[in-house]
Write an enzyme that holds these catalytic residues in place. Structure first.
Site, PDB file in Angstrom:
ATOM      1  N   HIS A   1       0.820  -1.226   0.000  1.00 52.90           N
ATOM      2  CA  HIS A   1       0.000   0.000   0.000  1.00 52.90           C
ATOM      3  C   HIS A   1       0.848   1.267   0.000  1.00 52.90           C
ATOM      4  CE1 HIS A   1       0.132   0.165   4.546  1.00 52.90           C
ATOM      5  NE2 HIS A   1       0.012   1.448   4.303  1.00 52.90           N
TER       6      HIS A   1
ATOM      7  N   SER B   1       4.041   2.691   8.217  1.00 48.24           N
ATOM      8  CA  SER B   1       3.710   1.610   7.291  1.00 48.24           C
ATOM      9  C   SER B   1       4.875   1.285   6.377  1.00 48.24           C
ATOM     10  CB  SER B   1       2.546   2.019   6.398  1.00 48.24           C
ATOM     11  OG  SER B   1       1.357   1.860   7.071  1.00 48.24           O
ATOM     12  N   GLY B   2       5.041  -0.009   6.095  1.00 52.23           N
ATOM     13  CA  GLY B   2       6.128  -0.440   5.222  1.00 52.23           C
ATOM     14  C   GLY B   2       7.409  -0.689   5.993  1.00 52.23           C
TER      15      GLY B   2
ATOM     16  N   ASP C   1       0.326  -7.538   1.808  1.00 50.48           N
ATOM     17  CA  ASP C   1       0.733  -6.128   1.788  1.00 50.48           C
ATOM     18  C   ASP C   1       2.262  -6.011   1.735  1.00 50.48           C
ATOM     19  OD1 ASP C   1       0.575  -3.393   1.812  1.00 50.48           O
ATOM     20  OD2 ASP C   1      -0.012  -3.219   3.926  1.00 50.48           O
TER      21      ASP C   1
HETATM   22  C1  4AZ Z   1      -1.126   3.719   8.674  1.00 50.94           C
HETATM   23  O1  4AZ Z   1      -2.114   4.368   8.375  1.00 50.94           O
HETATM   24  C2  4AZ Z   1      -1.136   2.922   9.919  1.00 50.94           C
HETATM   25  N1  4AZ Z   1      -1.512   1.382  14.590  1.00 50.94           N
HETATM   26  C3  4AZ Z   1       0.002   2.252  10.305  1.00 50.94           C
HETATM   27  C4  4AZ Z   1      -0.002   1.513  11.460  1.00 50.94           C
HETATM   28  C5  4AZ Z   1      -1.146   1.425  12.213  1.00 50.94           C
HETATM   29  C6  4AZ Z   1      -2.290   2.092  11.837  1.00 50.94           C
HETATM   30  C7  4AZ Z   1      -2.278   2.844  10.676  1.00 50.94           C
HETATM   31  C8  4AZ Z   1      -1.138   0.626  13.460  1.00 50.94           C
HETATM   32  O2  4AZ Z   1      -0.116   3.751   7.978  1.00 50.94           O
END
Ligand code: 4AZ
Length: 254
Positions: free
Chosen positions: A68, A207-208, A115
């Protein structure tokens, strides 16, 4: 005019943040981490240098990240920043555009699994890569295992992303706990981690990025409801499950 105001305000906020940094450092509920101790930790930016995701150097010219984070982006609109703990320190490390992007062919959305994405860089980077978990590493996902998450993401659910690399340690939760929190949780492809009371977690912008235990990359930060909320653990890609798909992409010569 509004943009100038935003610029001035964020400059002021950034200055204020430096002064109070030690008091409340986070991913959320975390602390500063050095790039020397975590040389494989990278962040992804757009061409303007805005950081939006994390990643991990898993081979000298390969970065593992979340699907993503890469979906819908062209390699020339992306930069991998490596060897840089402070996002504002342009003199440290490198910022390079990948030459190609591989996204798992079954990827639909983070909460459905798969993902994972791999960015191929134009050349080997001079930073130590971190090997990813394989089929034999199932024990690393035992409930109660304390895993380390790292990133430059938000330090509060609706807050700003971090200027510096941060880390936190969270326990892996049993699958039934993850399923109670999220009916769509896929036990075979994901794991969830966090304290029942929340408070410590990854957040948007992480993320990632890496989940590390025992010198191995076991997960990729993927999704969750909000950040650090009670009963809403962070959800991570269970990398051992994807080792077979990843090997030919990460080690194409072998
Ligand atoms: C995000 O939006 C995201 N709490 C990453 C991690 C988590 C929630 C959202 C985990 O990238």
């Amino acid at each position: 005019m509004r943009r100038l105001l935003v610029l001035v305000l964020s400059a002021l906020l950034a200055t204020a943040a430096v002064g109070t940094a030690a008091a409340d450092e986070r991913i959320i509920g975390g602390e500063r981490a050095s790039i020397e101790a975590n040389p494989w930790a990278v962040h992804l930016t757009d061409v303007r240098g805005n950081q939006f995701c994390g990643g991990t150097l898993v081979a000298p010219a390969k970065v593992l990240t979340a699907a993503h984070c890469a979906l819908g982006r062209s390699p020339r609109d992306l930069r991998v920043v490596a060897g840089r703990e402070d996002k504002q320190d342009r003199r440290s490390g490198v910022s390079v555009a990948p030459v190609s992007i591989w996204i798992h062919k079954q990827y639909v959305s983070a909460d459905k699994g798969e993902d994972v994405a791999v960015l191929t860089l134009p050349e080997a980077l001079p930073y130590e890569p971190l090997p990813f978990a394989e089929e034999a590493d199932a024990a690393l996902y035992e409930p109660g295992t304390r895993v380390r998450v790292l990133g430059w993401g938000r330090t509060a659910e609706n807050g700003r992303t971090s200027r510096y690399l941060l880390q936190a340690t969270v326990p892996v939760q049993p699958d039934d706990y993850c399923l109670d929190a999220y009916p769509q949780f896929v036990s075979a492809d994901m794991f969830c981690a966090g304290y029942e009371g929340g408070r410590v977690d990854t957040c948007q912008g992480d993320s990632g990025g890496p989940v590390v235990v025992g010198g191995k990359l076991i997960g990729v930060t993927s999704w969750g409801e909000g950040c650090a909320r009670r009963g809403k653990p962070g959800v991570y890609v269970q990398l051992s499950r994807y080792a077979q798909d990843l090997r030919p992409v990460v080690y194409p010569e072998s």
